[in-house]
Design an enzyme around this catalytic site. Structure first.
Site, PDB file in Angstrom:
ATOM      1  CG  ASP A  23      -1.217   1.059   1.259  1.00 39.60           C
ATOM      2  OD1 ASP A  23      -1.346   1.939   0.348  1.00 39.60           O
ATOM      3  OD2 ASP A  23      -2.595   1.570   2.430  1.00 39.60           O
ATOM      4  CG  ASP A  27      -5.868   3.010  -0.299  1.00 37.14           C
ATOM      5  OD1 ASP A  27      -4.718   2.393  -0.137  1.00 37.14           O
ATOM      6  OD2 ASP A  27      -6.542   3.348  -1.375  1.00 37.14           O
ATOM      7  CG  ASP A  31      -1.312   1.898  -4.059  1.00 36.53           C
ATOM      8  OD1 ASP A  31       0.246   1.700  -4.143  1.00 36.53           O
ATOM      9  OD2 ASP A  31      -1.625   2.443  -3.282  1.00 36.53           O
ATOM     10  CG  ASP A 100      -4.300 -10.846 -15.303  1.00 33.86           C
ATOM     11  OD1 ASP A 100      -5.390 -11.861 -15.851  1.00 33.86           O
ATOM     12  OD2 ASP A 100      -4.244 -11.600 -14.180  1.00 33.86           O
ATOM     13  CG  ASP A 197      -8.551 -14.666 -16.170  1.00 31.13           C
ATOM     14  OD1 ASP A 197      -8.068 -14.832 -15.396  1.00 31.13           O
ATOM     15  OD2 ASP A 197      -9.903 -14.579 -16.699  1.00 31.13           O
ATOM     16  CD  GLU A 238      -6.570 -19.383 -15.624  1.00 25.67           C
ATOM     17  OE1 GLU A 238      -6.149 -19.558 -14.178  1.00 25.67           O
ATOM     18  OE2 GLU A 238      -7.501 -18.150 -15.854  1.00 25.67           O
ATOM     19  CG  HIS A 309      -4.061 -15.047  -8.317  1.00 28.22           C
ATOM     20  ND1 HIS A 309      -4.025 -15.432 -10.073  1.00 28.22           N
ATOM     21  CD2 HIS A 309      -5.838 -14.263  -9.093  1.00 28.22           C
ATOM     22  CE1 HIS A 309      -3.993 -15.240 -10.343  1.00 28.22           C
ATOM     23  NE2 HIS A 309      -5.710 -15.123 -10.230  1.00 28.22           N
TER      24      HIS A 309
END
Ligand code: GLC
Length: 531
Positions: A23, A27, A31, A100, A197, A238, A309
């Site tokens: 971060d 926040d 990022d 991605d 993806d 993928e 992930h």
């Protein structure tokens, strides 16, 4: 292998799940600013490319995999200007940027869908897939059916994933043109590659019940990627593939993808994603050997990975005793990342982040996990269900990165409470602690990538399996006169039969080891240069 393809073997890719990485603006959400602050980390580790998970405008029904505007950066992550500065900075350091590309579906908040759902006559209506009544009984990847009712048009739209992720209609040439424009937009802005993806879903055949590797898949991929503009771009898909189908999608000269993620190893040690099963380390070896040999014979580029992930942490899952976690994690690393192919590391893997342990169902964020919960709640004991979810949830890999052990300062991730809680083990497993430990997983990965950089044989050399003892993996990489031998012992201490020749020890996870003599400890690794 053609020169350009061979150069891709120089890549060492690191996947950044941005919202949990660092971060930078306070926040609670990772990022671009935070990412840029960490570029030294990648260089120290020996990474030269990043795969950045979606940071486009998105309402986050699936943490960014539901894109509302493909040619933007979501303001919660930064701006397009910041993204460009990041990429310039990366390029100046010799690093590549892989974005991605999520184009099987959009978000329901994409302008196309907002227009499409208003009326059957809307020009965007045909950008999506509709039916008067559900055409199939397919189950959505995140639970429930795949058809969602849309009152204004009195129809159902298709969504293979969440209902907030309507599938694009690739049969419509306008959709394909839009996707081309998106790809070109990012190329014009300096990207070096794409991770595509669930690309294997873009062609469907309802009559035949096909939604993976459908009849027009190759036509669509050629149309998109067999162009001057995309010629030098690295494209990893993928895509479900096996030895019968993989060449069609990423064979040399096909004009489709550079390579795909092949997932066989990911299933090791589990019955399904949510249930464990007995396994042997040698099974990991066998999967690797069979793909190394297949790719060698068929001139294919292979991706080397164990984590991403979408998966719980691999080394943790395979580790039988946490006391030997360093040995297990480094042994897995040597089993995989010195093979021929393109390494992909997932954030936190470089210092052995562990899976998480949630005490209550409410603590899960991931829609896939919620889907499994909904399908099983009431049918199964609550405790058992929680255990199942903890075992398989994608949230395991999505806790904010613990850069330091200091809880007060948000483990170095950020100053305020993060979007998702820190991992239950953050005090014990964090980068700072790992680096200062005698047994540092980070240093081991660093050494692996340094070897890959130093020795062309580890990038381009042929693979040869030399394993003699069942519970071990011994392999050689060879390029001309250069030879490197990788020795991975598995569960039991034993003496291994190794090839003759003078051996120069390059890397080991056992500080007592000097040469190739003596028994190898459980999960011991030694890498030798053979003269
Ligand atoms: C891919 C992504 C995953 C996402 C899904 C739908 O599998 O890796 O995170 O949920 O596609 O876009």
């Amino acid at each position: 292998m053609e020169k350009k393809r061979e150069q891709f073997l120089d890549l060492v890719v690191y996947e950044v799940y941005l919202r949990s990485f660092k971060d930078g603006d306070g926040d609670g959400l990772g990022d671009l600013k935070g990412l840029r602050e960490k570029l030294d980390h990648f260089q120290e580790l020996g990474v030269n490319a990043l795969w950045l998970t979606p940071c486009y405008k998105s309402p986050d029904a699936d943490n960014g995999y539901d894109v509302a505007d493909y040619c933007s950066i979501d303001e919660k992550y930064g701006t397009l200007k910041e993204w460009k500065e990041l990429v310039d900075d990366m390029h100046a350091r010799g690093m590549k940027m892989i974005m991605d590309l999520v184009v099987n579906h959009t978000s329901i908040e994409h302008e196309w869908f907002k227009a499409a759902r208003t009326s059957r006559d809307n020009p965007y209506h045909d950008y999506y897939m509709w039916a008067d009544t559900p055409k199939t009984d397919w189950r959505a990847c995140f639970g429930g059916g795949v058809w969602e009712y849309n009152p204004p048009t009195n129809e159902y739209y298709l969504h293979l994933f969440a209902k907030e992720q309507p599938d694009l209609n690739w049969e419509n040439p306008k959709v394909r043109e839009e996707v081309r424009k998106i790809v070109d937009f990012w190329i014009d802005n300096g990207v070096d590659g794409f991770r595509c993806d669930v690309l294997d879903h873009i062609s469907k055949d309802f009559e035949k019940g096909i939604f993976v590797n459908g009849p027009r898949l190759h036509e669509y991929l050629k149309e998109l990627f067999d162009r001057e503009k995309t010629r030098d771009i690295f494209i990893v898909g993928e895509c479900a593939s096996n030895k019968n189908t993989i060449e069609d999608i990423c064979g040399e000269g096909r004009g489709e993808l550079t390579c795909v993620f092949q997932f066989d190893q990911i299933h090791l040690g589990r019955l399904d994603k949510w249930t464990n099963a007995p396994f042997k380390m040698a099974e990991l070896r066998d999967i690797m050997v069979s793909w190394q040999e297949f790719c060698e014979e068929n001139n294919l580029l292979y991706t080397l990975f164990t984590d991403n992930h979408d998966q719980p942490r691999f080394a943790d899952r395979l580790c039988r005793n946490r006391e030997f976690y360093y040995e297990t994690a480094t042994c897995i690393a040597a089993t995989v990342f010195l093979l021929k192919g393109i390494p992909f590391l997932y954030q936190g893997q470089e210092f052995g982040m562990l899976n998480d342990e949630r005490k209550r169902v409410e603590e899960f964020n991931d829609p896939e996990t919620w889907g499994v919960y909904q399908e099983n709640v009431g049918k199964m004991d609550e405790k058992e269900l929680l255990q199942k979810l903890n075992y398989g949830s994608r949230d395991n890999a999505r806790c904010p990165v613990a850069w330091t052990g200091d809880e007060e300062s948000g483990y170095g991730f950020g100053s305020i409470r993060p979007w998702y809680p820190f991992n239950a083990h953050a005090d014990k497993v964090n980068l700072q602690k790992d680096k200062s430990s005698k047994k540092s997983i980070f240093r081991f990965y660093q050494a692996i990538f340094a070897l890959r950089k130093e020795f062309a044989v580890l990038r381009q050399g042929a693979f040869k399996n030399l394993t003699k003892e069942a519970d071990s993996f011994v392999y050689e990489r060879r390029l001309g006169d250069e030879r490197i031998l990788v020795v991975c012992n598995y569960e039991n201490a034993q003496t291994l039969s190794l090839p003759n020749g003078e051996k120069n020890l390059l890397l080991t996870n056992n500080e007592q080891r000097r040469g190739d003599e003596g028994a190898f400890l459980p999960f011991e690794v030694a890498v030798f240069q053979i003269k």
